[in-house]
Design a protein around this motif. Structure first.
Motif, PDB file in Angstrom:
ATOM      1  N   THR A   1       0.821  -1.150   0.030  1.00 36.30           N
ATOM      2  CA  THR A   1       0.043  -0.144   0.093  1.00 36.30           C
ATOM      3  C   THR A   1       0.622   1.244   0.064  1.00 36.30           C
TER       4      THR A   1
ATOM      5  N   THR B   1       1.917   5.310   0.398  1.00 34.05           N
ATOM      6  CA  THR B   1       1.421   6.284   1.344  1.00 34.05           C
ATOM      7  C   THR B   1       0.656   7.184   0.493  1.00 34.05           C
ATOM      8  N   ILE B   2      -0.891   7.449   1.254  1.00 33.21           N
ATOM      9  CA  ILE B   2      -1.648   8.321   0.514  1.00 33.21           C
ATOM     10  C   ILE B   2      -1.693   9.467   1.238  1.00 33.21           C
TER      11      ILE B   2
ATOM     12  N   LEU C   1      -4.529   8.993  -4.431  1.00 29.88           N
ATOM     13  CA  LEU C   1      -5.801   7.841  -4.408  1.00 29.88           C
ATOM     14  C   LEU C   1      -6.800   8.329  -5.274  1.00 29.88           C
TER      15      LEU C   1
ATOM     16  N   SER D   1      -2.676   5.759  -7.867  1.00 29.52           N
ATOM     17  CA  SER D   1      -3.537   4.465  -7.521  1.00 29.52           C
ATOM     18  C   SER D   1      -5.127   4.748  -7.579  1.00 29.52           C
TER      19      SER D   1
ATOM     20  N   ASP E   1      -6.660  -0.765  -8.870  1.00 28.79           N
ATOM     21  CA  ASP E   1      -5.859  -1.074  -7.800  1.00 28.79           C
ATOM     22  C   ASP E   1      -6.877  -1.668  -6.752  1.00 28.79           C
ATOM     23  N   GLN E   2      -8.202  -1.283  -6.766  1.00 28.61           N
ATOM     24  CA  GLN E   2      -9.050  -2.027  -6.023  1.00 28.61           C
ATOM     25  C   GLN E   2     -10.456  -1.675  -6.654  1.00 28.61           C
TER      26      GLN E   2
ATOM     27  N   ASN F   1      -7.555   0.189   4.989  1.00 28.60           N
ATOM     28  CA  ASN F   1      -7.071  -0.711   3.593  1.00 28.60           C
ATOM     29  C   ASN F   1      -5.961   0.087   2.881  1.00 28.60           C
ATOM     30  N   TRP F   2      -6.069   1.398   3.036  1.00 25.80           N
ATOM     31  CA  TRP F   2      -5.025   2.263   2.292  1.00 25.80           C
ATOM     32  C   TRP F   2      -4.144   3.013   3.403  1.00 25.80           C
ATOM     33  N   GLU F   3      -4.041   2.541   4.586  1.00 27.94           N
ATOM     34  CA  GLU F   3      -3.374   3.133   5.674  1.00 27.94           C
ATOM     35  C   GLU F   3      -3.911   4.588   5.842  1.00 27.94           C
TER      36      GLU F   3
END
Length: 229
Positions: A3, A5-6, A172, A190, A208-209, A221-223
């Motif tokens: 994952t 870093t967003i 994201l 992403s 990606d999802q 789920n994406w921190e």
């Protein structure tokens, strides 16, 4: 998957935050019906993420109306009805909750939409509180957007307008359309895809999802900070 870093989020709008696609589907069908044509799902799928004039060109060509109805005449006829219906757009499930959550947690957001400025104002006039939470909005008629999706122009323009230097890999994107997913990936970002259930699964491959609704998105789920409720 690893994952990234967003730090920033970019939203598409039509069919992702707002239910505007139903209005276009209705009006496109009404116009084509007068010419004995049908606005079906395969044709609708080709328009997702496209700018206004590009969509009209595709509709006219794919419906066999070249030389009978110009893209410009199609848009002129549709515009009268759009002026009345676009203000009735409602937020799609999960949109308000997610935008408010990111805003409350200091996640900088923007919108990157193929829609033109006039239509954007009509669609969002009853949702100003939500769209005011966006750092900025990039629209399809923006001078920096030389090419529409699947070219990455609109996402790169959106990236440049965040404060400071933001890396594409830390963005994201939320998209519903295959062209939009392709554009975001070309920009190095992403993507979480929320596709129409009628869209063939092969169109999901670059995302990606994939989730069925924004209600299904789990920030952790994406921190990203989790929902409190």
């Amino acid at each position: 998957m690893l994952t990234p870093t967003i730090t920033h989020v970019i939203f598409d709008m039509d069919g992702l935050l707002l239910d505007s696609e139903r209005i276009y589907t209705l009006l496109n069908g009404k116009i084509l019906e007068r010419y004995g044509k049908i606005f079906d799902w395969p044709l609708q799928a080709k328009l997702m993420g496209k700018r206004t004039i590009e969509s009209a060109q595709i509709i006219v060509k794919e419906s066999g109306l070249t030389g009978i109805l110009s893209p410009e005449a199609f848009l002129e006829e549709r515009e009268i009805m759009l002026q009345m219906l676009l203000p009735t757009c409602t937020l799609l499930p999960g949109a308000e909750r997610l935008v408010k959550h990111f805003h409350a947690n200091g996640i900088s957001m923007c919108v990157a939409t193929a829609t033109c400025t006039d239509h954007f104002l009509l669609k969002t006039q009853n949702h100003s509180r939500i769209f005011a939470m966006m750092h900025h909005v990039v629209k399809g008629d923006d001078p920096e957007v030389k090419q529409g999706k699947p070219a990455p122009d609109i996402f790169l323009a959106a990236l440049r307008r965040f404060e400071g230097h933001v890396e594409a890999s830390k963005c994201l994107v939320f998209e519903d359309a295959p062209y939009g997913v392709a554009a975001a990936k070309e920009a190095g970002m992403s993507v979480v895809m929320v596709p129409d259930p009628k869209l063939d699964a092969s169109c999901h491959e670059r995302a990606d999802q994939v989730i069925s609704s924004l209600l299904k998105f789990s920030p952790q789920n994406w921190e990203l900070p989790p929902f409190e409720d």
